[in-house]
Design a protein around this motif. Structure first.
Motif, PDB file in Angstrom:
ATOM      1  N   VAL A 199      67.508   4.565  36.543  1.00  0.00           N
ATOM      2  CA  VAL A 199      66.254   4.943  35.894  1.00  0.00           C
ATOM      3  C   VAL A 199      66.444   4.859  34.382  1.00  0.00           C
ATOM      4  CG1 VAL A 199      64.521   6.743  35.589  1.00  0.00           C
ATOM      5  CG2 VAL A 199      65.691   6.485  37.799  1.00  0.00           C
ATOM      6  N   PRO A 200      65.692   4.005  33.663  1.00  0.00           N
ATOM      7  CA  PRO A 200      65.838   3.911  32.210  1.00  0.00           C
ATOM      8  C   PRO A 200      65.542   5.239  31.530  1.00  0.00           C
ATOM      9  CG  PRO A 200      64.581   2.054  33.063  1.00  0.00           C
ATOM     10  CD  PRO A 200      64.715   3.036  34.185  1.00  0.00           C
ATOM     11  N   LEU A 201      66.320   5.532  30.506  1.00  0.00           N
ATOM     12  CA  LEU A 201      66.189   6.814  29.821  1.00  0.00           C
ATOM     13  C   LEU A 201      64.788   7.014  29.256  1.00  0.00           C
ATOM     14  CD1 LEU A 201      67.220   9.421  28.594  1.00  0.00           C
ATOM     15  CD2 LEU A 201      68.309   8.106  26.774  1.00  0.00           C
ATOM     16  N   LYS A 202      64.255   6.000  28.573  1.00  0.00           N
ATOM     17  CA  LYS A 202      62.940   6.178  27.977  1.00  0.00           C
ATOM     18  C   LYS A 202      61.846   6.345  29.032  1.00  0.00           C
ATOM     19  CE  LYS A 202      62.093   1.202  27.163  1.00  0.00           C
ATOM     20  NZ  LYS A 202      61.856   0.201  26.090  1.00  0.00           N
ATOM     21  N   MET A 203      62.042   5.759  30.204  1.00  0.00           N
ATOM     22  CA  MET A 203      61.078   5.952  31.284  1.00  0.00           C
ATOM     23  C   MET A 203      61.166   7.371  31.835  1.00  0.00           C
ATOM     24  SD  MET A 203      60.675   3.847  34.879  1.00  0.00           S
ATOM     25  CE  MET A 203      60.417   2.298  33.984  1.00  0.00           C
ATOM     26  N   PHE A 204      62.398   7.881  31.964  1.00  0.00           N
ATOM     27  CA  PHE A 204      62.575   9.253  32.430  1.00  0.00           C
ATOM     28  C   PHE A 204      61.914  10.235  31.474  1.00  0.00           C
ATOM     29  CE2 PHE A 204      65.092  13.177  32.030  1.00  0.00           C
ATOM     30  CZ  PHE A 204      64.900  13.706  33.293  1.00  0.00           C
ATOM     31  N   LEU A 205      62.115  10.028  30.156  1.00  0.00           N
ATOM     32  CA  LEU A 205      61.516  10.917  29.168  1.00  0.00           C
ATOM     33  C   LEU A 205      59.991  10.899  29.250  1.00  0.00           C
ATOM     34  CD1 LEU A 205      63.731  10.222  26.013  1.00  0.00           C
ATOM     35  CD2 LEU A 205      63.796  12.222  27.501  1.00  0.00           C
ATOM     36  N   LYS A 206      59.427   9.714  29.459  1.00  0.00           N
ATOM     37  CA  LYS A 206      57.974   9.580  29.477  1.00  0.00           C
ATOM     38  C   LYS A 206      57.354  10.145  30.748  1.00  0.00           C
ATOM     39  CE  LYS A 206      54.274   6.196  28.739  1.00  0.00           C
ATOM     40  NZ  LYS A 206      53.962   4.781  28.413  1.00  0.00           N
ATOM     41  N   ALA A 246      57.042  25.703  25.262  1.00  0.00           N
ATOM     42  CA  ALA A 246      57.670  24.711  24.387  1.00  0.00           C
ATOM     43  C   ALA A 246      58.051  23.433  25.124  1.00  0.00           C
ATOM     44  CB  ALA A 246      58.903  25.305  23.710  1.00  0.00           C
ATOM     45  N   GLY A 247      57.996  23.442  26.457  1.00  0.00           N
ATOM     46  CA  GLY A 247      58.336  22.254  27.225  1.00  0.00           C
ATOM     47  C   GLY A 247      59.762  22.238  27.730  1.00  0.00           C
ATOM     48  N   PHE A 248      60.473  23.351  27.543  1.00  0.00           N
ATOM     49  CA  PHE A 248      61.845  23.427  28.053  1.00  0.00           C
ATOM     50  C   PHE A 248      61.893  24.154  29.398  1.00  0.00           C
ATOM     51  CE2 PHE A 248      65.891  25.881  28.266  1.00  0.00           C
ATOM     52  CZ  PHE A 248      66.724  24.807  28.546  1.00  0.00           C
ATOM     53  N   PHE A 249      61.352  25.346  29.449  1.00  0.00           N
ATOM     54  CA  PHE A 249      61.353  26.101  30.711  1.00  0.00           C
ATOM     55  C   PHE A 249      60.527  25.372  31.771  1.00  0.00           C
ATOM     56  CE2 PHE A 249      62.059  29.542  27.561  1.00  0.00           C
ATOM     57  CZ  PHE A 249      63.327  29.912  27.984  1.00  0.00           C
ATOM     58  N   ILE A 250      59.422  24.804  31.368  1.00  0.00           N
ATOM     59  CA  ILE A 250      58.591  24.002  32.258  1.00  0.00           C
ATOM     60  C   ILE A 250      58.002  22.862  31.435  1.00  0.00           C
ATOM     61  CG2 ILE A 250      56.646  25.580  31.886  1.00  0.00           C
ATOM     62  CD1 ILE A 250      55.623  24.784  34.658  1.00  0.00           C
ATOM     63  N   SER A 251      58.196  21.643  31.893  1.00  0.00           N
ATOM     64  CA  SER A 251      57.744  20.485  31.133  1.00  0.00           C
ATOM     65  C   SER A 251      56.218  20.372  31.185  1.00  0.00           C
ATOM     66  CB  SER A 251      58.371  19.204  31.676  1.00  0.00           C
ATOM     67  OG  SER A 251      57.858  18.910  32.967  1.00  0.00           O
ATOM     68  N   ARG A 252      55.676  19.641  30.240  1.00  0.00           N
ATOM     69  CA  ARG A 252      54.220  19.460  30.197  1.00  0.00           C
ATOM     70  C   ARG A 252      53.685  18.843  31.477  1.00  0.00           C
ATOM     71  NH1 ARG A 252      53.508  15.483  26.744  1.00  0.00           N
ATOM     72  NH2 ARG A 252      52.334  13.999  27.995  1.00  0.00           N
ATOM     73  N   MET A 253      54.449  17.948  32.083  1.00  0.00           N
ATOM     74  CA  MET A 253      53.984  17.268  33.282  1.00  0.00           C
ATOM     75  C   MET A 253      53.885  18.210  34.480  1.00  0.00           C
ATOM     76  SD  MET A 253      53.737  14.530  31.649  1.00  0.00           S
ATOM     77  CE  MET A 253      53.211  13.380  32.913  1.00  0.00           C
ATOM     78  N   GLY A 274      57.124  13.765  29.619  1.00  0.00           N
ATOM     79  CA  GLY A 274      55.918  13.454  28.854  1.00  0.00           C
ATOM     80  C   GLY A 274      56.180  13.065  27.421  1.00  0.00           C
ATOM     81  N   PHE A 275      57.402  12.617  27.106  1.00  0.00           N
ATOM     82  CA  PHE A 275      57.765  12.224  25.746  1.00  0.00           C
ATOM     83  C   PHE A 275      57.610  10.712  25.594  1.00  0.00           C
ATOM     84  CE2 PHE A 275      60.963  15.994  25.440  1.00  0.00           C
ATOM     85  CZ  PHE A 275      59.900  16.877  25.323  1.00  0.00           C
ATOM     86  N   ASP A 276      56.618  10.292  24.832  1.00  0.00           N
ATOM     87  CA  ASP A 276      56.323   8.873  24.629  1.00  0.00           C
ATOM     88  C   ASP A 276      56.725   8.479  23.213  1.00  0.00           C
ATOM     89  OD1 ASP A 276      55.387   6.303  24.565  1.00  0.00           O
ATOM     90  OD2 ASP A 276      53.313   6.799  25.076  1.00  0.00           O
ATOM     91  N   TYR A 277      57.597   7.485  23.098  1.00  0.00           N
ATOM     92  CA  TYR A 277      58.096   7.070  21.780  1.00  0.00           C
ATOM     93  C   TYR A 277      56.967   6.572  20.875  1.00  0.00           C
ATOM     94  CZ  TYR A 277      61.282   4.991  18.344  1.00  0.00           C
ATOM     95  OH  TYR A 277      61.956   4.680  17.190  1.00  0.00           O
ATOM     96  N   ASP A 278      55.960   5.937  21.444  1.00  0.00           N
ATOM     97  CA  ASP A 278      54.854   5.409  20.639  1.00  0.00           C
ATOM     98  C   ASP A 278      53.978   6.515  20.050  1.00  0.00           C
ATOM     99  OD1 ASP A 278      55.664   2.809  21.213  1.00  0.00           O
ATOM    100  OD2 ASP A 278      54.431   2.685  23.025  1.00  0.00           O
ATOM    101  N   PHE A 279      54.104   7.722  20.570  1.00  0.00           N
ATOM    102  CA  PHE A 279      53.294   8.850  20.093  1.00  0.00           C
ATOM    103  C   PHE A 279      53.964   9.575  18.930  1.00  0.00           C
ATOM    104  CE2 PHE A 279      51.330  13.168  20.838  1.00  0.00           C
ATOM    105  CZ  PHE A 279      50.020  12.779  20.579  1.00  0.00           C
ATOM    106  N   LEU A 280      55.138   9.108  18.517  1.00  0.00           N
ATOM    107  CA  LEU A 280      55.931   9.802  17.506  1.00  0.00           C
ATOM    108  C   LEU A 280      55.198   9.975  16.163  1.00  0.00           C
ATOM    109  CD1 LEU A 280      58.704  11.085  17.658  1.00  0.00           C
ATOM    110  CD2 LEU A 280      59.688   9.001  16.712  1.00  0.00           C
ATOM    111  N   PRO A 281      54.485   8.960  15.643  1.00  0.00           N
ATOM    112  CA  PRO A 281      53.758   9.185  14.379  1.00  0.00           C
ATOM    113  C   PRO A 281      52.740  10.312  14.463  1.00  0.00           C
ATOM    114  CG  PRO A 281      53.938   6.849  14.837  1.00  0.00           C
ATOM    115  CD  PRO A 281      54.408   7.553  16.064  1.00  0.00           C
ATOM    116  N   ALA A 282      52.038  10.412  15.595  1.00  0.00           N
ATOM    117  CA  ALA A 282      51.064  11.505  15.754  1.00  0.00           C
ATOM    118  C   ALA A 282      51.757  12.856  15.747  1.00  0.00           C
ATOM    119  CB  ALA A 282      50.275  11.312  17.050  1.00  0.00           C
ATOM    120  N   VAL A 283      52.947  12.928  16.334  1.00  0.00           N
ATOM    121  CA  VAL A 283      53.719  14.172  16.344  1.00  0.00           C
ATOM    122  C   VAL A 283      54.107  14.562  14.920  1.00  0.00           C
ATOM    123  CG1 VAL A 283      55.822  15.286  17.188  1.00  0.00           C
ATOM    124  CG2 VAL A 283      54.564  13.725  18.669  1.00  0.00           C
ATOM    125  N   ALA A 284      54.464  13.571  14.118  1.00  0.00           N
ATOM    126  CA  ALA A 284      54.835  13.842  12.724  1.00  0.00           C
ATOM    127  C   ALA A 284      53.648  14.405  11.943  1.00  0.00           C
ATOM    128  CB  ALA A 284      55.346  12.556  12.065  1.00  0.00           C
TER     129      ALA A 284
END
Length: 226
Positions: free
Chosen positions: A179-186, A129-136, A190-200
């Protein structure tokens, strides 16, 4: 990371409860369906879609209640867009967990076997799920496991919709301060805000997949013992 862990636990326990709770109901009604289909009263596909439709109504109401609770507990911003994104993903995960429970029951001879299969599926979803081990951090040849876990898509959507557009600075161990939060997430998760519509759209895909497999199982598989 605490928010990620909290949302992971919410998805696991709330969604898993839905999947397990719906199976006894479907098992009982499937027995009635076999009898009525043999009498020429029921058709499989309309029956399956009617079953899904009524469960969707329940999950929509359930999701609204849990969205209000979880949104408050996690302390997210009370903005219309963020609340609607959160409600959408909560509704979707309740729905696909419920559909998956129905699908597994339709493909197995009884509730005992369905419970065993469902536990295996949930273990697979939880692990990737990306919690125990992240996609990256997952080896590249195993990352399809991540994309094959609906829970990974849900955590992606829940976290990114609430935090993915923020520039707040973080102190990251081993990296430094600022470190900017959105950069840390990405870069780290591996969480990219621009990919959100595809996730939906992916969530709709999971719901439709489980719906059609459930319909197939009800229509073509008959585990009735004579």
């Amino acid at each position: 990371m605490n928010l990620l862990g909290g949302m992971f636990l919410a998805v696991v326990f709330l969604g898993g409860n839905n999947a397990n709770a719906v199976q006894p109901i479907v098992a009982i009604e499937r027995t009635v369906f076999y009898r009525e289909r043999a009498a020429g009263m029921y058709s499989a596909v309309p029956y399956a879609f009617a079953h899904v439709a009524i469960e969707t109504i329940y999950t929509a109401i359930q999701s609204l209640l849990y969205t209000i609770i979880l949104f408050t507990v996690f302390g997210f911003e009370w903005k219309t867009g963020k609340f609607l994104w959160f409600y959408y993903y909560v509704t979707m995960f309740f729905t696909y967990f419920t559909m998956c429970g129905m699908m597994v029951l339709a493909l197995t001879p009884g509730i005992e076997v369905a419970a065993i299969v469902m536990s295996f599926i949930l273990s697979f979803w939880n692990l990737f799920a990306g919690f125990f081990i992240s996609r990256m951090q997952i080896p590249i040849w195993w990352r399809w496991y991540y994309w094959g876990s609906p829970m990974a898509w849900t955590l992606y959507g829940l976290v990114t919709s609430q935090l993915g557009d923020k520039d707040a600075n973080l102190e990251v161990p081993g990296v430094g301060i600022g470190v900017p939060l959105k950069m840390f997430l990405k870069e780290s998760l591996g969480f990219d805000y621009d990919f959100l519509p595809a996730v939906a759209f992916a969530h709709l895909g999971w719901v439709l997949l489980f719906l059609f497999v459930f319909s197939y199982g009800i229509k073509y598989l008959n585990f009735q013992k004579r």
